[in-house]
Scaffold this motif. Structure first.
Motif, mmCIF file in Angstrom:
data_model
loop_
_atom_site.group_PDB
_atom_site.id
_atom_site.type_symbol
_atom_site.label_atom_id
_atom_site.label_comp_id
_atom_site.label_asym_id
_atom_site.label_seq_id
_atom_site.Cartn_x
_atom_site.Cartn_y
_atom_site.Cartn_z
ATOM 1 N N GLY A 10 36.241 34.870 42.698
ATOM 2 C CA GLY A 10 35.567 35.923 43.814
ATOM 3 C C GLY A 10 35.547 37.683 42.965
ATOM 4 N N PHE A 11 36.606 37.542 41.951
ATOM 5 C CA PHE A 11 36.489 38.372 40.655
ATOM 6 C C PHE A 11 35.907 38.899 40.421
ATOM 7 C CE2 PHE A 11 41.431 37.452 41.930
ATOM 8 C CZ PHE A 11 41.028 38.983 42.499
ATOM 9 N N HIS A 12 35.231 40.197 40.396
ATOM 10 C CA HIS A 12 34.227 40.712 39.504
ATOM 11 C C HIS A 12 33.802 40.364 37.703
ATOM 12 C CE1 HIS A 12 30.714 43.388 39.586
ATOM 13 N NE2 HIS A 12 30.734 44.510 38.152
ATOM 14 N N TYR A 13 33.199 40.626 37.195
ATOM 15 C CA TYR A 13 33.460 40.117 35.540
ATOM 16 C C TYR A 13 34.438 40.924 35.273
ATOM 17 C CZ TYR A 13 30.019 43.393 34.124
ATOM 18 O OH TYR A 13 29.576 44.571 33.631
ATOM 19 N N ASP A 14 34.040 42.324 35.269
ATOM 20 C CA ASP A 14 35.150 43.145 34.763
ATOM 21 C C ASP A 14 36.815 43.023 35.266
ATOM 22 O OD1 ASP A 14 33.700 44.510 35.966
ATOM 23 O OD2 ASP A 14 32.775 46.045 35.414
ATOM 24 N N ALA A 15 37.383 42.462 36.114
ATOM 25 C CA ALA A 15 38.307 42.693 37.269
ATOM 26 C C ALA A 15 39.546 42.668 35.836
ATOM 27 C CB ALA A 15 38.468 41.916 37.939
ATOM 28 N N HIS A 16 40.043 44.184 36.245
ATOM 29 C CA HIS A 16 41.213 43.884 35.175
ATOM 30 C C HIS A 16 42.105 43.136 35.458
ATOM 31 C CE1 HIS A 16 45.447 45.660 33.222
ATOM 32 N NE2 HIS A 16 44.143 46.720 33.006
ATOM 33 N N PRO A 17 42.871 42.694 34.001
ATOM 34 C CA PRO A 17 44.220 40.939 34.195
ATOM 35 C C PRO A 17 45.229 41.291 35.400
ATOM 36 C CG PRO A 17 42.922 41.601 32.326
ATOM 37 C CD PRO A 17 42.310 42.235 33.178
ATOM 38 N N MET A 18 45.145 43.083 35.104
ATOM 39 C CA MET A 18 46.866 42.787 35.751
ATOM 40 C C MET A 18 46.193 43.447 37.664
ATOM 41 S SD MET A 18 49.467 43.334 34.945
ATOM 42 C CE MET A 18 51.254 43.612 36.272
ATOM 43 N N GLY A 19 45.480 43.322 37.904
ATOM 44 C CA GLY A 19 45.165 43.321 39.395
ATOM 45 C C GLY A 19 44.439 42.285 39.937
ATOM 46 N N MET A 20 44.292 41.214 38.342
ATOM 47 C CA MET A 20 43.920 39.722 38.943
ATOM 48 C C MET A 20 45.397 39.278 38.929
ATOM 49 S SD MET A 20 40.940 38.629 36.794
ATOM 50 C CE MET A 20 40.435 37.756 36.802
ATOM 51 N N LEU A 21 46.158 39.696 38.308
ATOM 52 C CA LEU A 21 47.128 38.959 38.286
ATOM 53 C C LEU A 21 48.420 38.978 39.995
ATOM 54 C CD1 LEU A 21 49.270 37.141 36.567
ATOM 55 C CD2 LEU A 21 51.069 38.984 35.867
ATOM 56 N N VAL A 22 48.333 40.113 39.940
ATOM 57 C CA VAL A 22 48.797 41.002 41.064
ATOM 58 C C VAL A 22 48.423 40.572 42.319
ATOM 59 C CG1 VAL A 22 49.032 42.984 42.597
ATOM 60 C CG2 VAL A 22 49.710 43.343 40.430
ATOM 61 N N SER A 23 47.027 40.195 42.662
ATOM 62 C CA SER A 23 46.616 39.475 43.620
ATOM 63 C C SER A 23 46.766 38.177 43.792
ATOM 64 C CB SER A 23 45.752 39.695 43.949
ATOM 65 O OG SER A 23 44.910 40.057 42.873
ATOM 66 N N GLY A 24 46.740 37.192 42.535
ATOM 67 C CA GLY A 24 47.553 35.857 42.000
ATOM 68 C C GLY A 24 48.554 35.469 42.497
ATOM 69 N N ILE A 25 49.505 35.828 42.166
ATOM 70 C CA ILE A 25 50.758 35.943 42.437
ATOM 71 C C ILE A 25 51.526 36.272 44.116
ATOM 72 C CG2 ILE A 25 53.576 36.718 42.000
ATOM 73 C CD1 ILE A 25 52.100 37.927 39.431
ATOM 74 N N ALA A 26 50.551 37.287 44.477
ATOM 75 C CA ALA A 26 51.120 36.975 46.159
ATOM 76 C C ALA A 26 50.275 35.674 46.620
ATOM 77 C CB ALA A 26 49.957 38.447 46.606
ATOM 78 N N ALA A 27 49.052 35.281 46.140
ATOM 79 C CA ALA A 27 48.187 34.165 46.745
ATOM 80 C C ALA A 27 48.768 33.071 46.582
ATOM 81 C CB ALA A 27 46.904 33.789 45.637
ATOM 82 N N LEU A 28 50.017 33.405 45.536
ATOM 83 C CA LEU A 28 50.666 31.303 45.450
ATOM 84 C C LEU A 28 51.341 31.394 46.858
ATOM 85 C CD1 LEU A 28 51.932 32.167 42.041
ATOM 86 C CD2 LEU A 28 51.258 29.885 42.825
ATOM 87 N N SER A 29 51.810 32.114 47.538
ATOM 88 C CA SER A 29 52.985 32.704 48.340
ATOM 89 C C SER A 29 52.515 31.062 49.832
ATOM 90 C CB SER A 29 53.090 33.631 48.816
ATOM 91 O OG SER A 29 52.513 34.138 50.192
ATOM 92 N N THR A 30 50.520 31.765 49.627
ATOM 93 C CA THR A 30 50.061 30.876 50.709
ATOM 94 C C THR A 30 50.211 29.059 50.380
ATOM 95 O OG1 THR A 30 47.876 31.496 49.575
ATOM 96 C CG2 THR A 30 47.955 32.231 50.966
ATOM 97 N N PHE A 31 50.080 29.069 49.223
ATOM 98 C CA PHE A 31 50.321 27.489 49.159
ATOM 99 C C PHE A 31 51.607 26.940 48.869
ATOM 100 C CE2 PHE A 31 46.664 28.927 46.503
ATOM 101 C CZ PHE A 31 45.771 28.193 46.435
#
Ligand code: ACO
Length: 423
Positions: free
Chosen positions: A122-143
């Motif tokens: 879902g991320f744009h091709y040039d998304a900053h990895p830190m923004g992806m990481l921050v949201s990814g860690i939060a998303a782990l909560s849903t699993f």
């Protein structure tokens, strides 16, 4: 002489004597004397947030210890996973404990496939990895909905293992996504750090063979970044955790704080600054600009270290070992000249500004081939152990929800005016 202070309320003549314990005085005692009067301490310059047995930091002496062990000894003799165990459990593991811990972490390195197929996509091709990481860690909560049961020590421990294990996988996946490369599954036959390098760099070879010097250097950097007592990111972890939010959500807040250029984001900014300076001949002009208030010398200064940052010394030594393998980073000369110029300049000396951990780490990461956007992610991977340790300590201490007061300086009571009556 007694180790105490006496505070007198001049309005009433009442006084209270407060003992000085472990270098602090209890604000709770002062509150008894001064109900309704708050301690004004913006940015917590003089506030001890908690009593903690995790990390000892003496900013004037340039001393850093995890659970009592000097950072220099841990960097030289330990490994990141052993240090993570030390932080989380409070003691170094014996051989059996280390084996079990390593095995437990290894068993949890995989991410749910939805991360690869749906979430990151879902991320744009040039998304900053830190923004992806921050949201990814939060998303782990849903699993892992069980993680919400923060008062159960066993549930907590499971999330600690999961998060330490999965964040490197997530971090590498963020990079592979930005680079348009297929994701690499964890290779659980490799060490923690080697596996991360494999997930970052593996292409078509049957097995990625990391350079031992580079893998060791990264492991040392992970040790140096594993904890740093009550910093901005850890405060975020503790604040969100104090509301009993689950640890993934709290760690995502901590990672968000870390991303800022005044904090962990500085390593990325140092590289941008060095590239901008471009040549050693431009260093003096850059220093003059900083002194004139046109920007900061990134990678310099620290809220607590006012002598030197002991981590920066080790990072500099590590850089030498890395450059032997990768070749010298051409920006190193600019960094060395910048350090020399700053350390002999009255502006920096009088303000006690020294290189911090971020000044040289970016040069190593760049020499190892990491893109600049990944630098703060490389800081976050090991810091997860520190965040979780503080979170666990806070919950074990049965901390109340964090809720400071304020000194209200806004408008007095006034009545609502209908729109047509407003000027
Ligand atoms: N370059 C130039 N001047 C600086 C720098 C710098 N890097 N850092 C501080 N100063 C100056 C300030 O302008 C201030 O000067 P003044 O007294 O004339 O106003 C004085 O030194 C004191 O600085 P403060 O901002 O009050 O110090 P504080 O403790 O609030 O900030 C911080 C610490 C945020 C780290 C700051 O030094 C900074 O912005 N450094 C650059 C960014 C950086 O490297 N951050 C990484 C820190 S390590 C970490 O978090 C992992």
């Amino acid at each position: 002489m007694t180790d105490s202070i006496t505070v007198t309320d001049n309005r009433t003549g009442e006084a209270v004597e407060i003992p000085i314990v472990d270098g602090g005085i209890s604000a709770g005692e002062l509150r008894k004397l001064l109900p309704g009067v708050w301690f004004y301490d913006p940015a917590f310059m003089t506030t001890a947030l908690a009593s903690s047995s995790v990390t000892y930091l003496d900013g004037d002496g340039g001393i850093l210890r995890y659970r009592g062990y000097p950072i220099e000894q841990l960097a030289e003799r330990s490994s990141y996973l052993e240090v993570a165990y030390l932080l989380v459990h409070g003691e170094l593991p014996n051989a059996e404990q280390l084996r079990t811990w390593t095995e437990d972490i290894r068993m949890h390195t995989y991410l749910h496939d939805n991360f690869r197929k749906r979430f990151l996509d879902g991320f744009h091709y040039d998304a900053h990895p830190m923004g992806m990481l921050v949201s990814g860690i939060a998303a782990l909560s849903t699993f892992y909905p069980e993680a919400k049961d923060v008062v159960d020590p066993q549930v907590r421990h499971r999330q600690i293992i999961r998060m330490i294990a999965k964040v490197p996988t997530l971090a590498a996946a963020c990079h592979r996504y930005s680079a348009g490369m297929p994701f690499v599954y964890p290779d659980n036959g490799l060490s923690f750090t080697e596996n991360f390098l494999s997930m970052m760099w593996k292409v078509a070879e049957p097995r990625y063979e990391p350079d031992p010097v580079l893998a060791h250097a990264l492991d040392v950097l992970f040790i140096l970044h594993a904890d740093h007592e009550q910093n901005c990111g850890t405060l975020a972890m503790r604040t969100v955790g104090s509301a009993h939010a689950d640890p993934y959500i709290a760690a995502s807040a901590a990672a968000a704080a870390l991303s800022g250029p005044r904090h962990g984001g500085a390593n990325e900014q140092v590289l941008r600054m060095l590239s901008q300076i471009g040549h050693v001949d431009n260093v003096d002009a850059f220093i003059s600009d900083v002194k004139a208030g046109k920007g900061k010398l990134m990678g310099f200064g620290h809220r607590v270290y006012k002598n030197y940052d002991p981590r920066a010394k080790i990072v500099k030594q590590t850089a030498d070992a890395v450059f032997e393998v990768t070749g010298r980073n051409p920006l190193l000369d600019i960094a060395l000249k910048l350090e020399e110029a700053a350390l002999s300049d009255e502006y920096f000396v009088s303000r006690k500004l020294y290189p911090n951990v971020d000044f040289y780490s970016g040069l190593i990461y760049q020499a190892m081939g990491f893109p600049t956007g990944m630098f703060t992610v490389l800081f976050a991977i090991p810091r997860v152990a520190g965040w979780l340790t503080h979170w666990q300590e806070m919950i074990d201490q049965d901390s109340k929800i964090y809720r400071p007061r304020q000194l209200y300086v806004g408008a007095d009571r006034r009545d609502y005016l209908p729109l047509e009556q407003r000027k």
